[in-house]
Design an enzyme around this catalytic site. Structure first.
Site, PDB file in Angstrom:
ATOM      1  N   GLU A  53       1.030  -1.176  -0.021  1.00  0.00           N
ATOM      2  CA  GLU A  53       0.040  -0.111   0.033  1.00  0.00           C
ATOM      3  C   GLU A  53       0.866   1.362   0.263  1.00  0.00           C
ATOM      4  O   GLU A  53       1.811   1.238   0.681  1.00  0.00           O
ATOM      5  CB  GLU A  53      -0.721  -0.018   1.348  1.00  0.00           C
ATOM      6  CG  GLU A  53      -2.339   0.587   1.062  1.00  0.00           C
ATOM      7  CD  GLU A  53      -3.081  -0.242  -0.076  1.00  0.00           C
ATOM      8  OE1 GLU A  53      -2.895   0.121  -1.234  1.00  0.00           O
ATOM      9  OE2 GLU A  53      -3.877  -0.902   0.281  1.00  0.00           O
ATOM     10  N   ASP A 107       2.799   2.012  -5.146  1.00  0.00           N
ATOM     11  CA  ASP A 107       3.088   2.031  -6.503  1.00  0.00           C
ATOM     12  C   ASP A 107       3.720   3.244  -6.764  1.00  0.00           C
ATOM     13  O   ASP A 107       4.680   3.348  -7.941  1.00  0.00           O
ATOM     14  CB  ASP A 107       1.771   1.860  -7.143  1.00  0.00           C
ATOM     15  CG  ASP A 107       0.513   2.902  -6.715  1.00  0.00           C
ATOM     16  OD1 ASP A 107       0.875   3.684  -5.604  1.00  0.00           O
ATOM     17  OD2 ASP A 107      -0.696   2.815  -7.295  1.00  0.00           O
ATOM     18  N   ASP A 151      -4.171   0.553  -9.551  1.00  0.00           N
ATOM     19  CA  ASP A 151      -5.429   0.315  -9.720  1.00  0.00           C
ATOM     20  C   ASP A 151      -6.083   0.330 -11.135  1.00  0.00           C
ATOM     21  O   ASP A 151      -6.823  -0.653 -11.564  1.00  0.00           O
ATOM     22  CB  ASP A 151      -6.601   1.477  -9.230  1.00  0.00           C
ATOM     23  CG  ASP A 151      -6.187   1.814  -7.751  1.00  0.00           C
ATOM     24  OD1 ASP A 151      -5.606   0.890  -7.098  1.00  0.00           O
ATOM     25  OD2 ASP A 151      -6.674   2.878  -7.075  1.00  0.00           O
TER      26      ASP A 151
END
Ligand code: GLA
Length: 386
Positions: free
Chosen positions: A33, A36, A171
């Site tokens: 988390e 990215d 995402d």
């Protein structure tokens, strides 16, 4: 929801026949988390809930869009150059039109019906799924194959420029590349991936909405991105060979401690420890060691709360309920933070027990009427001619 539902809904709204239907899934992120945009690896999987777009061409040089979830209509010219204000769902449509044209896709005018069972703002990456479903529908109408990575990058650019969200690539990437029975290990620096089998026989992943809506475009996400950049600026002075935060070891970070402001040190400490947890989690998943995987989820939650400071009182309360619940192997908040969804890894035969516990100890006392669901790794985005 199925393609046929989207086709019928399209006909009702536009009194016309759809030529294509596209759909794109939301995601949960197992681990990795806020990694990215720091260049490391993340391990999400696509979920069954999807955004659907039914579409046909229109002779005008305009896009007409209908959002079923919001019961709203929008209309704008194909050569839209900047987002209309106030910002809202329409900006994602404008962003995808703009970004696909920017990479050379000759788009026709179009009518789009947008709906599905992944609801706006649900905390499962509905906006990325929206962009990908729109992108695949438009590309199909134009008769052009856009490679998934290119589509994901167009979606990210649309979020940056039209929605005002400085998000990473996770995402959009998972929405395009999802696969049944597999999590996806994405290298966000190289933009490559590896499928990691995740049959989850005997264990399942519960997606538990916290009831708190998150707003990524609020400044808190951007402040985290900036703090990581500040940390990098200091670290590269000492270690010029380092080009991205995910390459930094704990020792290197500690060696720079005195030159770092407290905020950027803590944010970088989360990133450095999370990168290590992702590697551990991949090994655990490959070995089918779900208890170890669960321990890593708890650790990520602690790091998100204490070092990245993206939790909130409601999430802490929900995590407290899950920690006190015997069968839960591990749980953590997912996504940008400050609300949204918590995932819990639980033995399948005890999932009912965990759901009851959340209802009586978190949902009821807080007067929440949320739906929990069990999520399984599912297919990525695509489009079909009707
Ligand atoms: C949001 C962003 C992603 C990622 C996560 C945090 O979901 O869209 O790019 O940064 O937050 O991991």
């Amino acid at each position: 929801m199925h393609n046929q539902d989207a086709i019928e809904a399209f006909r009702k709204i536009f009194e016309d026949d759809a030529q294509v239907v596209a759909s794109a899934p939301g995601r949960v992120n197992l681990i990795g988390e806020h990694i990215d945009y720091n260049g490391g690896s993340v391990m999400p999987f696509a979920i069954p809930q999807r955004v659907y777009v039914a579409a046909c061409t229109d002779e005008s040089e305009h896009v007409f869009a209908h959002s079923a979830a919001l019961a709203k209509d929008g209309r704008f010219p194909l050569d839209v150059a900047s987002p209309t204000e106030p910002r809202g769902w329409e900006n994602y449509v404008q962003g995808m039109v703009h970004e696909l044209r920017a990479v050379g896709v000759q788009l026709p005018g179009a009518k789009l019906w947008i709906g599905g069972d992944l609801h706006p703002g649900c905390g499962l990456s509905s906006s990325a799924a929206l962009c990908m479903a729109i992108g695949y529908a438009l590309a199909k109408l134009a008769g052009v194959d856009v490679a998934p990575v290119k589509m994901a990058l167009a979606g990210q650019a649309a979020e940056h420029k039209f929605a005002g969200t400085p998000c990473g690539i996770m995402d959009q990437y998972i929405s395009c590349h999802g696969k049944a029975d597999h999590a996806l290990l994405i290298d966000c620096n190289k933009l490559t991936h590896e499928y990691v089998p995740f049959h989850a026989d005997g264990v399942c992943v519960l997606a538990i909405p916290s009831g708190v809506k998150h707003a990524l475009s609020s400044g808190a996400y951007e402040a985290r991105v900036r703090a990581c950049q500040r940390a990098m600026a200091v670290i590269t002075q000492a270690y010029p060979e380092i080009t991205s935060l995910h390459q930094v070891s704990r020792e290197q970070l500690e060696a720079c401690r005195t030159q770092l402001d407290d905020e950027s040190y803590l944010r970088a400490r989360h990133a450095v420890t999370e990168v290590a947890r992702v590697a551990d989690a991949v090994a655990a998943l490959k070995a089918g060691e779900f208890e170890r995987m669960g321990t890593l989820l708890w650790q990520t939650q602690d790091s998100l709360r204490d070092d990245y400071e993206v939790s909130c009182p409601e999430i802490d309360e929900l995590i407290g309920v899950l920690r006190a619940c015997g069968p839960v192997l591990g749980a953590r908040m997912i996504g940008g933070g400050f609300g949204g969804v918590v995932i819990a890894l639980v033995p399948t035969d005890r999932a009912d027990e965990v759901e009851d516990e959340v209802k009586t100890r978190y949902y009821s006392p807080n007067n929440l009427d949320e739906q929990m669901f069990r999520v399984v790794p599912s297919a990525g985005a695509g489009a079909d001619a009707v």
